[in-house]
Scaffold this active site. Structure first.
Site, mmCIF file in Angstrom:
data_model
loop_
_atom_site.group_PDB
_atom_site.id
_atom_site.type_symbol
_atom_site.label_atom_id
_atom_site.label_comp_id
_atom_site.label_asym_id
_atom_site.label_seq_id
_atom_site.Cartn_x
_atom_site.Cartn_y
_atom_site.Cartn_z
ATOM 1 N N TYR A 33 -7.971 15.486 -7.112
ATOM 2 C CA TYR A 33 -7.134 14.875 -8.142
ATOM 3 C C TYR A 33 -6.244 15.914 -8.824
ATOM 4 O O TYR A 33 -5.028 15.715 -8.955
ATOM 5 C CB TYR A 33 -8.003 14.159 -9.169
ATOM 6 C CG TYR A 33 -7.203 13.360 -10.174
ATOM 7 C CD1 TYR A 33 -6.597 12.157 -9.806
ATOM 8 C CD2 TYR A 33 -7.026 13.812 -11.477
ATOM 9 C CE1 TYR A 33 -5.844 11.427 -10.714
ATOM 10 C CE2 TYR A 33 -6.277 13.087 -12.396
ATOM 11 C CZ TYR A 33 -5.691 11.899 -12.009
ATOM 12 O OH TYR A 33 -4.934 11.180 -12.911
ATOM 13 N N THR B 108 -7.879 3.631 -19.164
ATOM 14 C CA THR B 108 -7.615 2.842 -17.970
ATOM 15 C C THR B 108 -8.858 2.778 -17.095
ATOM 16 O O THR B 108 -9.800 3.552 -17.274
ATOM 17 C CB THR B 108 -6.466 3.465 -17.148
ATOM 18 O OG1 THR B 108 -6.885 4.771 -16.691
ATOM 19 C CG2 THR B 108 -5.198 3.596 -17.970
ATOM 20 N N ARG C 233 11.591 8.429 -1.097
ATOM 21 C CA ARG C 233 12.221 8.378 0.223
ATOM 22 C C ARG C 233 13.015 7.082 0.385
ATOM 23 O O ARG C 233 14.130 7.086 0.912
ATOM 24 C CB ARG C 233 11.160 8.480 1.314
ATOM 25 C CG ARG C 233 11.709 8.504 2.735
ATOM 26 C CD ARG C 233 10.566 8.604 3.745
ATOM 27 N NE ARG C 233 11.077 8.772 5.090
ATOM 28 C CZ ARG C 233 11.458 7.775 5.887
ATOM 29 N NH1 ARG C 233 11.377 6.523 5.456
ATOM 30 N NH2 ARG C 233 11.915 8.011 7.107
ATOM 31 N N LYS D 160 -2.036 16.083 -8.595
ATOM 32 C CA LYS D 160 -1.127 15.969 -9.739
ATOM 33 C C LYS D 160 -0.295 17.233 -9.920
ATOM 34 O O LYS D 160 0.871 17.167 -10.343
ATOM 35 C CB LYS D 160 -1.919 15.647 -11.010
ATOM 36 C CG LYS D 160 -2.555 14.260 -10.988
ATOM 37 C CD LYS D 160 -1.519 13.157 -10.777
ATOM 38 C CE LYS D 160 -2.120 11.777 -10.826
ATOM 39 N NZ LYS D 160 -1.113 10.699 -10.627
ATOM 40 N N ASP E 40 0.880 -1.168 0.000
ATOM 41 C CA ASP E 40 0.000 0.000 0.000
ATOM 42 C C ASP E 40 0.916 1.214 0.000
ATOM 43 O O ASP E 40 1.670 1.419 0.957
ATOM 44 C CB ASP E 40 -0.887 -0.005 1.248
ATOM 45 C CG ASP E 40 -1.865 1.159 1.292
ATOM 46 O OD1 ASP E 40 -1.659 2.153 0.565
ATOM 47 O OD2 ASP E 40 -2.827 1.096 2.082
ATOM 48 N N ASN F 162 3.860 4.814 -9.995
ATOM 49 C CA ASN F 162 2.731 4.806 -10.927
ATOM 50 C C ASN F 162 1.380 4.677 -10.231
ATOM 51 O O ASN F 162 0.349 5.014 -10.807
ATOM 52 C CB ASN F 162 2.912 3.653 -11.926
ATOM 53 C CG ASN F 162 1.678 3.414 -12.768
ATOM 54 O OD1 ASN F 162 1.325 4.215 -13.631
ATOM 55 N ND2 ASN F 162 0.992 2.301 -12.506
ATOM 56 N N VAL G 228 -5.545 7.860 -21.627
ATOM 57 C CA VAL G 228 -5.453 6.405 -21.790
ATOM 58 C C VAL G 228 -6.709 5.736 -21.239
ATOM 59 O O VAL G 228 -7.232 6.131 -20.191
ATOM 60 C CB VAL G 228 -4.199 5.869 -21.055
ATOM 61 C CG1 VAL G 228 -4.075 4.361 -21.245
ATOM 62 C CG2 VAL G 228 -2.946 6.571 -21.566
#
Length: 209
Positions: A150, A183, A119, A154, A57, A84, A181
């Site tokens: 969102y 997705t 990190r 970003k 996670d 990602n 894309v």
């Protein structure tokens, strides 16, 4: 290479691309079953590939750290890390109408998840003058009603990448806009009517870089 969000979509396709190019690949995500599917697809495309799997996670600093440490030990080095994993909710309503925990969850996955990845991996990437990618979005540069979490997340990722590059001069750090894309995430947002690009576009771009 090490990649989060490897259980589907862009993450799965990217892992396959790198494996076909000869990379040892560490795939990470929350879903054990979907990661097994990714592993099977990798080995189908590149039967000799070395693949490590980690249930992670990205909001959990210790889990991300342990997985990256294990991957670096398994491979002997890390040259590429790709943050990602992402989260989105349906673009509707105003920020005061949204559940606060759901709004913050988006920020945790999309921003804190990237932070946790760098990190844990920075010391390895400094050794190899490696590459760090974070998945950004067109949404970083626009204001979409109902998508304050969102779009803000970003936008923050883009600035975080600038700090990563500044603090690690030998590391090549990128925030990548993958295109539009088809997705599952885009479908969940309800904001994309026609996806113009395929997962192969960002996968090939990252491999090229």
């Amino acid at each position: 290479m090490f990649i989060t969000g490897a259980s589907r979509g862009i993450g799965r396709t990217t892992a396959i691309f790198f494996a076909k190019a000869g990379a040892a690949v560490a795939i990470a995500a929350r879903s054990d079953g979907l990661l097994d599917e990714t592993r099977a697809e990798i080995l189908k495309a590149a039967p000799e590939a070395k693949v490590e799997k980690y249930i992670v996670d990205v909001k959990d600093t210790a889990q991300v750290g342990n997985a990256i440490e294990a991957a670096a030990k398994a491979f002997g080095r890390l040259d590429v890390v790709i943050a990602n994993a992402g989260s989105v909710r349906r673009f509707e309503g105003t920020m005061d109408q949204e559940d606060a925990a759901a709004w913050w969850h988006t920020m945790e996955i999309n921003v804190f998840g990237v932070y946790n990845a760098i990190r844990a991996s920075a010391k390895y990437l400094r050794e190899t003058d490696g590459y760090f990618f974070a998945m950004s979005s067109l949404a970083a540069q626009v204001r979409v009603p109902g998508a304050s979490d969102y779009c803000t997340s970003k936008h923050a990722v883009n600035r975080l990448i600038e700090f990563i590059a500044q603090e690690n001069p030998g590391v090549k750090a990128f925030s990548l806009g993958p295109g539009i894309v088809a997705t599952q995430m885009n479908a969940e947002s309800g904001a994309v009517d026609a996806a113009e690009d395929t997962p192969e576009l960002p996968a090939a771009t990252m491999l090229y870089l």
